[in-house]
Design a protein around this motif. Structure first.
Motif, short mmCIF file in Angstrom:
data_model
loop_
_atom_site.label_atom_id
_atom_site.label_comp_id
_atom_site.label_asym_id
_atom_site.label_seq_id
_atom_site.Cartn_x
_atom_site.Cartn_y
_atom_site.Cartn_z
N ALA A 81 -16.78 -46.15 77.00
CA ALA A 81 -15.34 -45.96 76.90
C ALA A 81 -14.92 -44.53 77.23
O ALA A 81 -15.56 -43.57 76.81
N VAL A 82 -13.83 -44.45 77.99
CA VAL A 82 -13.21 -43.16 78.30
C VAL A 82 -11.72 -43.28 78.04
O VAL A 82 -11.11 -44.32 78.29
N SER A 83 -11.14 -42.21 77.55
CA SER A 83 -9.71 -42.17 77.27
C SER A 83 -8.95 -41.71 78.52
O SER A 83 -9.44 -40.84 79.25
N VAL A 84 -7.78 -42.28 78.73
CA VAL A 84 -6.94 -41.89 79.86
C VAL A 84 -5.92 -40.86 79.36
O VAL A 84 -5.01 -41.19 78.59
N ALA A 85 -6.08 -39.61 79.80
CA ALA A 85 -5.15 -38.55 79.41
C ALA A 85 -3.77 -38.83 80.00
O ALA A 85 -3.65 -39.23 81.15
N GLY A 86 -2.76 -38.66 79.20
CA GLY A 86 -1.39 -38.88 79.66
C GLY A 86 -0.89 -40.28 79.39
O GLY A 86 0.30 -40.53 79.34
N GLY A 87 -1.81 -41.23 79.23
CA GLY A 87 -1.47 -42.59 78.86
C GLY A 87 -0.52 -43.31 79.80
O GLY A 87 -0.31 -42.92 80.95
#
Length: 107
Positions: A81-87
């Motif tokens: 899992a990786v988070s998406v900056a800015g969403g």
């Protein structure tokens, strides 16, 4: 926890990346990344077993805060899992498409 910017995410999305949206159903209905699967934080623990292993999973929320938390939890159980900056807000602000409407599988 890994995090990617919107450009990296956009390229992965264009290639068919798996996207998990961890916002609530009403937020999802208001606008989400095309193809994103809804997995609200409130049920993420139950859904974690269904997250595929061995490939990146892009976790998105409204701005990047909830997705960071969710990506950490998913990574702890073996998901890439990786988070998406800015969403989703950043996604829309940079001109990328959003889909509105019902949650898949909801009556």
């Amino acid at each position: 926890m890994r995090e990617v910017d919107l450009d990296v995410f956009a390229a992965a999305w264009a290639e068919g990346a798996l996207v998990l949206d961890v916002r609530e159903p009403d937020e999802y209905r208001a606008g989400h990344v095309p193809g994103a699967r809804l997995a609200p934080l409130s049920v993420l623990a139950a859904a974690a077993g269904e997250v595929p292993r061995g490939r990146p999973v892009y976790v998105i929320c409204a701005s990047g805060n909830r997705s960071q938390w969710a990506a950490e939890r998913l990574a702890a159980v073996g998901a890439g899992a990786v988070s998406v900056a800015g969403g989703t807000s950043g996604w829309a602000r940079t001109g990328h498409p959003l889909v509105t409407g019902p949650v898949p599988g909801a009556a």
